[in-house]
Write an enzyme that holds these catalytic residues in place. Structure first.
Site, short mmCIF file in Angstrom:
data_model
loop_
_atom_site.label_atom_id
_atom_site.label_comp_id
_atom_site.label_asym_id
_atom_site.label_seq_id
_atom_site.Cartn_x
_atom_site.Cartn_y
_atom_site.Cartn_z
N ASN A 5 -33.34 -10.41 -10.11
CA ASN A 5 -34.03 -9.35 -10.83
C ASN A 5 -34.50 -9.93 -12.17
O ASN A 5 -33.71 -10.07 -13.09
CB ASN A 5 -33.08 -8.16 -11.05
CG ASN A 5 -33.73 -7.05 -11.87
OD1 ASN A 5 -34.96 -6.98 -11.99
ND2 ASN A 5 -32.91 -6.18 -12.45
N TRP A 6 -35.78 -10.25 -12.22
CA TRP A 6 -36.32 -10.89 -13.43
C TRP A 6 -36.53 -9.91 -14.58
O TRP A 6 -36.87 -10.31 -15.68
CB TRP A 6 -37.65 -11.57 -13.11
CG TRP A 6 -37.51 -12.89 -12.44
CD1 TRP A 6 -36.38 -13.44 -11.91
CD2 TRP A 6 -38.55 -13.86 -12.24
NE1 TRP A 6 -36.64 -14.68 -11.39
CE2 TRP A 6 -37.97 -14.96 -11.57
CE3 TRP A 6 -39.91 -13.90 -12.53
CZ2 TRP A 6 -38.70 -16.09 -11.22
CZ3 TRP A 6 -40.64 -15.03 -12.17
CH2 TRP A 6 -40.04 -16.11 -11.53
N LYS A 7 -36.37 -8.63 -14.30
CA LYS A 7 -36.66 -7.61 -15.33
C LYS A 7 -38.04 -7.89 -15.94
O LYS A 7 -38.96 -8.27 -15.24
CB LYS A 7 -35.56 -7.57 -16.38
CG LYS A 7 -34.16 -7.49 -15.77
CD LYS A 7 -33.13 -7.12 -16.78
CE LYS A 7 -31.75 -7.36 -16.20
NZ LYS A 7 -30.72 -6.61 -16.88
N HIS A 93 -31.90 1.63 -11.09
CA HIS A 93 -31.28 0.67 -12.00
C HIS A 93 -30.85 1.38 -13.27
O HIS A 93 -31.56 2.26 -13.78
CB HIS A 93 -32.26 -0.48 -12.32
CG HIS A 93 -31.56 -1.65 -12.97
ND1 HIS A 93 -31.16 -1.63 -14.28
CD2 HIS A 93 -31.16 -2.84 -12.47
CE1 HIS A 93 -30.55 -2.78 -14.57
NE2 HIS A 93 -30.54 -3.53 -13.48
N GLU A 95 -30.88 0.57 -16.29
CA GLU A 95 -31.80 0.51 -17.44
C GLU A 95 -32.84 1.62 -17.35
O GLU A 95 -33.22 2.23 -18.36
CB GLU A 95 -32.46 -0.88 -17.51
CG GLU A 95 -31.46 -1.94 -17.97
CD GLU A 95 -31.76 -3.35 -17.50
OE1 GLU A 95 -32.82 -3.58 -16.90
OE2 GLU A 95 -30.90 -4.22 -17.73
N GLU A 161 -23.35 -1.85 -9.88
CA GLU A 161 -23.51 -2.55 -11.15
C GLU A 161 -22.86 -1.74 -12.27
O GLU A 161 -23.48 -0.78 -12.80
CB GLU A 161 -24.99 -2.71 -11.48
CG GLU A 161 -25.77 -3.46 -10.43
CD GLU A 161 -27.02 -4.05 -11.04
OE1 GLU A 161 -27.06 -5.27 -11.22
OE2 GLU A 161 -27.94 -3.28 -11.36
N GLY A 167 -25.65 -7.70 -18.41
CA GLY A 167 -26.19 -8.41 -19.58
C GLY A 167 -25.20 -8.59 -20.72
O GLY A 167 -25.61 -8.93 -21.83
N SER A 204 -23.60 -9.59 -14.97
CA SER A 204 -23.22 -10.86 -15.61
C SER A 204 -22.69 -11.89 -14.61
O SER A 204 -21.72 -12.59 -14.88
CB SER A 204 -22.20 -10.62 -16.72
OG SER A 204 -22.79 -9.88 -17.76
N GLY A 225 -29.37 -10.80 -12.77
CA GLY A 225 -30.41 -10.63 -13.78
C GLY A 225 -30.64 -11.93 -14.54
O GLY A 225 -31.32 -12.84 -14.07
N GLY A 226 -30.03 -12.03 -15.72
CA GLY A 226 -30.26 -13.18 -16.60
C GLY A 226 -30.16 -14.53 -15.92
O GLY A 226 -31.01 -15.41 -16.12
C1 PEP Z 1 -29.25 -6.67 -13.58
O1 PEP Z 1 -30.36 -6.97 -13.95
O2 PEP Z 1 -29.08 -5.68 -12.89
C2 PEP Z 1 -28.12 -7.49 -13.98
C3 PEP Z 1 -27.01 -7.39 -13.31
O3 PEP Z 1 -28.30 -8.32 -15.06
P1 PEP Z 1 -27.29 -9.48 -15.55
O4 PEP Z 1 -27.00 -10.35 -14.35
O5 PEP Z 1 -28.06 -10.20 -16.59
O6 PEP Z 1 -26.05 -8.83 -16.05
#
Ligand code: PEP
Length: 244
Positions: A5-7, A93, A95, A161, A167, A204, A225-226
């Site tokens: 997930n590049w956001k 999600h 966010e 999640e 994050g 994370s 994500g990251g």
């Molecule tokens: C996400 O984007 O849903 C996520 C889990 O991000 P991260 O891995 O950066 O915590």
């Protein structure tokens, strides 16, 4: 499944380098377990590159707008997502629940739209830190899962999640993930839903912890994500999967 997930990150240059890297590092069988969700403006080019480079990775969108709202400036519906190569869509999600206040009725419309277009869904659920501290985790997750009962989905994954893990560098611990995943499986399978592909964990995740998380029986994949932005790190996570 390994979901990148590049956001709101990336560029056309990064996309090409990332996909070339995946092609060099992961064999076809591992590529088939990968789902790239870049910003929607890169989906079309991602689809072209996947064909050109002969890759087996799937594509997904990070959002969908309900097709029931015909006049929606800036909206992108399921048929548009399909037409640019999207097979999956992420819905719910945290966010978007948090920043755009997306609640159950809107999320239900989004699920319906995805279903009408035959898109596969990654439906995200998770509790906040205060909900966890007040011992409300299971109530919150059951509440979030309720709308799944109201729609005939095609294939779908649940992404668990915990909001406090996204994050932050605070990955949930193994026992906690194990316990919560079992509860979610019980809940979803009690609806006797066809097309349930399982649960992936997100929050994370990086290559230092992915192997331990993947060794939990109820974990069918990871939403990353990251750590998915660096091709090498994403591939390292995929390579820690010892279930092949
Ligand atoms: C996400 O984007 O849903 C996520 C889990 O991000 P991260 O891995 O950066 O915590």
């Amino acid at each position: 499944m390994f979901i990148a997930n590049w956001k709101m990150n990336g560029s056309l240059t990064m996309l090409e380098e990332w996909l070339k890297g995946v092609g060099k590092t992961l064999n076809k069988s591992l590529q088939k377990q990968c789902l790239l969700c870049p910003p929607v403006c890169f989906l079309s080019e991602a689809s072209n590159l996947i064909s050109k480079l002969n890759l087996s990775i799937s594509l997904g969108a990070q959002n969908i707008d309900p097709s029931s709202i015909s006049s929606l400036t800036g909206g992108i519906d399921g048929s548009m997502l399909r037409s640019i190569g999207s097979e999956f869509v992420i819905i719910g999600h945290s966010e978007r629940r948090d920043i755009f206040k997306e609640g159950d009725s809107l999320l239900l419309e989004k699920l319906k739209s995805a279903s009408e277009e035959g898109l596969k869904v990654v439906f995200c659920i998770g509790e906040s830190l205060s909900e966890k501290e007040q011992n409300q985790t299971l109530n919150i997750l059951r509440q979030q899962l309720k709308i799944i009962k109201k729609v005939e989905l095609n294939e779908f994954m649940i992404a668990y999640e915990p909001v406090w893990a996204i994050g932050t560098g605070n990955t949930a611990n193994i026992d906690y993930i194990d316990k919560i995943h079992k509860e979610i499986i019980d809940e979803v399978t009690s609806y006797q839903k066809e097309g349930f592909l399982g649960i992936c964990y997100g929050g994370s995740v990086d290559s230092s912890i992915s192997k331990d998380i993947l060794s939990i029986k109820g974990v069918q994949g990871l939403l990353i994500g990251g750590a998915s932005l660096e091709c090498e790190e994403f591939c390292n996570i995929v390579l820690t999967n010892n279930r092949n």
